[in-house]
Design an enzyme around this catalytic site. Structure first.
Site, PDB file in Angstrom:
ATOM      1  CB  CYS A  10      -1.020   0.103   1.155  1.00 34.17           C
ATOM      2  SG  CYS A  10      -0.207  -0.619   2.905  1.00 34.17           S
ATOM      3  CG  HIS A  65      -0.894   3.964   4.902  1.00 34.73           C
ATOM      4  ND1 HIS A  65      -1.543   3.678   5.859  1.00 34.73           N
ATOM      5  CD2 HIS A  65      -0.107   2.768   4.261  1.00 34.73           C
ATOM      6  CE1 HIS A  65      -1.412   2.378   6.098  1.00 34.73           C
ATOM      7  NE2 HIS A  65      -0.697   1.819   5.228  1.00 34.73           N
TER       8      HIS A  65
HETATM    9  P1  NAP Z   1      -7.300  -9.355   8.123  1.00 32.61           P
HETATM   10  O1  NAP Z   1      -8.295  -8.249   8.197  1.00 32.61           O
HETATM   11  O2  NAP Z   1      -6.572  -9.903   8.983  1.00 32.61           O
HETATM   12  O3  NAP Z   1      -7.980 -10.624   6.929  1.00 32.61           O
HETATM   13  C1  NAP Z   1      -7.253 -11.598   6.905  1.00 32.61           C
HETATM   14  C2  NAP Z   1      -8.319 -12.560   5.776  1.00 32.61           C
HETATM   15  O4  NAP Z   1      -7.389 -13.668   5.186  1.00 32.61           O
HETATM   16  C3  NAP Z   1      -9.405 -12.979   6.384  1.00 32.61           C
HETATM   17  O5  NAP Z   1     -10.312 -13.265   5.600  1.00 32.61           O
HETATM   18  C4  NAP Z   1      -8.979 -14.382   6.828  1.00 32.61           C
HETATM   19  O6  NAP Z   1     -10.188 -15.473   6.962  1.00 32.61           O
HETATM   20  C5  NAP Z   1      -8.274 -14.883   5.703  1.00 32.61           C
HETATM   21  N1  NAP Z   1      -7.398 -15.936   6.048  1.00 32.61           N
HETATM   22  C6  NAP Z   1      -6.380 -16.087   7.258  1.00 32.61           C
HETATM   23  N2  NAP Z   1      -5.891 -17.393   7.143  1.00 32.61           N
HETATM   24  C7  NAP Z   1      -6.362 -18.218   5.962  1.00 32.61           C
HETATM   25  C8  NAP Z   1      -6.219 -19.372   5.496  1.00 32.61           C
HETATM   26  N3  NAP Z   1      -5.328 -20.137   6.003  1.00 32.61           N
HETATM   27  N4  NAP Z   1      -6.962 -19.773   4.291  1.00 32.61           N
HETATM   28  C9  NAP Z   1      -7.825 -18.889   3.900  1.00 32.61           C
HETATM   29  N5  NAP Z   1      -8.009 -17.683   4.367  1.00 32.61           N
HETATM   30  C10 NAP Z   1      -7.369 -17.129   5.401  1.00 32.61           C
HETATM   31  O7  NAP Z   1      -6.144  -8.808   7.013  1.00 32.61           O
HETATM   32  P2  NAP Z   1      -6.307  -7.929   5.826  1.00 32.61           P
HETATM   33  O8  NAP Z   1      -5.834  -6.430   6.224  1.00 32.61           O
HETATM   34  O9  NAP Z   1      -7.402  -8.080   5.064  1.00 32.61           O
HETATM   35  O10 NAP Z   1      -4.949  -8.320   4.815  1.00 32.61           O
HETATM   36  C11 NAP Z   1      -5.027  -9.542   4.295  1.00 32.61           C
HETATM   37  C12 NAP Z   1      -3.583  -9.680   3.468  1.00 32.61           C
HETATM   38  O11 NAP Z   1      -3.750  -8.738   2.514  1.00 32.61           O
HETATM   39  C13 NAP Z   1      -2.530  -9.397   4.171  1.00 32.61           C
HETATM   40  O12 NAP Z   1      -1.781 -10.205   4.938  1.00 32.61           O
HETATM   41  C14 NAP Z   1      -1.561  -8.957   3.070  1.00 32.61           C
HETATM   42  O13 NAP Z   1      -0.814  -9.984   2.652  1.00 32.61           O
HETATM   43  C15 NAP Z   1      -2.731  -8.327   2.336  1.00 32.61           C
HETATM   44  N6  NAP Z   1      -2.551  -6.618   2.378  1.00 32.61           N
HETATM   45  C16 NAP Z   1      -1.825  -6.099   1.464  1.00 32.61           C
HETATM   46  C17 NAP Z   1      -2.153  -4.800   1.462  1.00 32.61           C
HETATM   47  C18 NAP Z   1      -1.207  -4.070   0.421  1.00 32.61           C
HETATM   48  O14 NAP Z   1      -0.532  -3.118   0.836  1.00 32.61           O
HETATM   49  N7  NAP Z   1      -1.606  -4.318  -0.829  1.00 32.61           N
HETATM   50  C19 NAP Z   1      -2.467  -4.085   2.454  1.00 32.61           C
HETATM   51  C20 NAP Z   1      -3.153  -4.730   3.586  1.00 32.61           C
HETATM   52  C21 NAP Z   1      -3.159  -6.020   3.332  1.00 32.61           C
HETATM   53  P3  NAP Z   1     -10.565 -15.847   8.580  1.00 32.61           P
HETATM   54  O15 NAP Z   1     -11.620 -14.807   8.805  1.00 32.61           O
HETATM   55  O16 NAP Z   1     -11.491 -17.200   8.181  1.00 32.61           O
HETATM   56  O17 NAP Z   1      -9.624 -15.815   9.424  1.00 32.61           O
HETATM   57  O1  3JN Z   2       1.162  -2.403   7.668  1.00 37.21           O
HETATM   58  C1  3JN Z   2       0.818  -1.940   6.573  1.00 37.21           C
HETATM   59  O2  3JN Z   2       0.440  -0.860   6.663  1.00 37.21           O
HETATM   60  C2  3JN Z   2       0.414  -2.620   5.351  1.00 37.21           C
HETATM   61  C3  3JN Z   2       0.716  -4.121   5.428  1.00 37.21           C
HETATM   62  C4  3JN Z   2       0.728  -4.944   4.625  1.00 37.21           C
HETATM   63  C5  3JN Z   2       1.003  -6.332   4.590  1.00 37.21           C
HETATM   64  C6  3JN Z   2       0.615  -6.799   6.151  1.00 37.21           C
HETATM   65  C7  3JN Z   2       0.998  -8.232   6.314  1.00 37.21           C
HETATM   66  C8  3JN Z   2       1.529  -8.992   5.204  1.00 37.21           C
HETATM   67  C9  3JN Z   2       1.532  -7.114   3.935  1.00 37.21           C
HETATM   68  C10 3JN Z   2       1.864  -6.560   2.225  1.00 37.21           C
HETATM   69  O3  3JN Z   2       0.998  -6.361   1.645  1.00 37.21           O
HETATM   70  O4  3JN Z   2       3.096  -6.370   2.153  1.00 37.21           O
HETATM   71  C11 3JN Z   2       1.730  -8.650   3.950  1.00 37.21           C
HETATM   72  C12 3JN Z   2       2.469  -9.320   2.820  1.00 37.21           C
HETATM   73  O5  3JN Z   2       1.797  -9.817   1.942  1.00 37.21           O
HETATM   74  O6  3JN Z   2       3.605  -9.558   3.021  1.00 37.21           O
END
Ligand code: NAP
Ligand code: 3JN
Length: 346
Positions: free
Chosen positions: A132, A252
């Site tokens: 992000c 952010h």
């Molecule tokens: P979050 O609110 O903690 O949600 C995590 C999601 O992943 C929930 O739907 C959870 O399902 C699911 N999950 C966890 N373990 C799983 C498994 N073993 N199999 C299937 N689904 C599973 O996190 P979030 O903020 O949405 O972020 C999720 C991911 O997106 C992060 O870890 C990161 O890799 C990515 N992300 C990317 C950005 C970016 O900068 N582009 C920003 C934020 C996040 P349950 O509800 O069933 O636990």
């Molecule tokens: O902390 C933030 O503001 C952004 C977090 C992103 C994030 C959180 C957990 C795992 C990532 C990401 O998108 O880089 C990951 C990941 O996929 O490594």
């Protein structure tokens, strides 16, 4: 749109902060969907999510979940993407992955549509969505890179707690209530849930996002450094980053110092940014107008302001870049890529 093909779409991580926004945007944007499969962990299997007047049951994501799926959005963490994306690709899906699992893989395009949309056409089944903090910075810097060249970027971030997931939002709200009520604050998630030491986020600023590496930078900082070079397609740009978590829910903010290769006029810089796709210029010090997280929250654009020539280096600029980390920083960038595949690409 007449004769628009309708797609079988899957969202993995649908119950999370990012997944929820992906589904909302697919609905709002009228994404051409024939069938929608909603996936999360076994914990959420059976939950219902309302989509276009229907209740869709969330299923546990497994290797067998992707039969017939044509476009799959992943936001369930890197480990889930590493385990399941190959199965989705084998089933014929194009995967748009929000995690860091494949971002630096030379065979995977890392795409911000306003910067390098052509990368989408080079995909071999996976397209990575950048971090992000990187997305909003490169979206704002690309018009300046194209016009003036760029030699150095120094960025400090002020990152919202929603970037650390839904539980981090709850932690910040709980701690804030505890401080205001005079109760003891018991941090249990931030800065990194898997590390033993925790710090309070309420009324604080934590200069650690993700784990530290041997070079003294954190993972989040190295993501910004490496991903910026890959997206810009230029290894020669020097990038350094300090990433800080602050008690804001959505949005952010970034203080960015950027050295350009050619002379520039500040008014031309402002004009280029005002005309750039996805960028909104908010820069009027006389009216105290500049980008604010509270105003960027819920919006898909990237907001830029506080633009000024550096006092020590006439070829350098300082600016303030703000965007909703769950939208342009994650869900919206992914859905934009999806729309390009589903609608714009021949
Ligand atoms: P979050 O609110 O903690 O949600 C995590 C999601 O992943 C929930 O739907 C959870 O399902 C699911 N999950 C966890 N373990 C799983 C498994 N073993 N199999 C299937 N689904 C599973 O996190 P979030 O903020 O949405 O972020 C999720 C991911 O997106 C992060 O870890 C990161 O890799 C990515 N992300 C990317 C950005 C970016 O900068 N582009 C920003 C934020 C996040 P349950 O509800 O069933 O636990
Ligand atoms: O902390 C933030 O503001 C952004 C977090 C992103 C994030 C959180 C957990 C795992 C990532 C990401 O998108 O880089 C990951 C990941 O996929 O490594």
């Amino acid at each position: 749109m007449p004769n628009q093909k309708q797609f079988h779409v899957a969202v993995v991580g649908v119950t999370g902060a990012v997944g929820e926004q992906i589904v909302r945007l697919l609905d709002e944007r009228g994404f051409p969907i024939r069938q929608l499969k909603l996936l999360a962990s076994a914990r959420s299997a059976g939950r219902k999510v309302r989509f276009r007047g229907e209740d869709i049951t969330v299923e546990e994501a497994t290797p067998a979940s992707f039969e017939g799926v044509e476009i799959a959005f992943f936001s369930a963490g890197g480990d889930v993407s590493k385990a399941l994306v190959p199965h989705a690709v084998a089933a014929g899906a194009i995967c748009i992955d929000n995690t860091s699992a494949y971002r630096m893989d030379p065979d995977v395009p890392l795409v911000v549509p306003e910067v390098n949309v052509d990368g989408i056409n080079e995909n071999k089944g996976i397209i990575a969505n950048p971090n992000c903090s990187t997305i909003q910075m490169v979206a704002a810097l690309k018009p300046l890179y194209d016009r003036f060249g760029m030699s150095r970027i120094i960025v400090s971030t002020y990152q919202a707690v929603s970037g650390a997931g839904s539980r981090a939002i709850e932690e910040m709200k709980r701690q804030t209530a505890d401080v205001l009520a005079g109760r003891e604050v018991k941090p249990d998630l931030l800065p990194v849930s898997s590390l033993p030491v925790k710090h309070p986020i309420a009324f604080n600023a934590i200069p650690q996002i993700d784990k530290f590496l041997d070079n003294g930078f954190t993972n989040e900082e190295m993501k910004m450094i490496n991903e910026t070079k890959k997206i810009m397609g230029d290894d020669t740009i020097e990038v350094t980053a300090t990433c800080v978590r602050i008690p804001v829910v959505y949005g952010h903010s970034e203080s960015v110092y950027v050295e350009l290769k050619r002379d520039f006029d500040v008014e031309e810089v402002k004009r280029l940014l005002a005309e750039a796709p996805g960028i909104v210029l908010v820069d009027d010090p006389s009216e105290q107008r500049y980008p604010l997280a509270t105003e960027a929250a819920g919006r898909t654009e990237t907001f830029v302001g506080r633009i000024r020539r550096d006092l020590g280096n006439p070829r350098a600029l300082n600016m303030w870049i703000v965007s909703d980390n769950l939208l342009k920083g994650a869900a919206w960038n992914a859905v934009q890529i999806g729309e390009y595949i589903a609608i714009e690409q021949p």
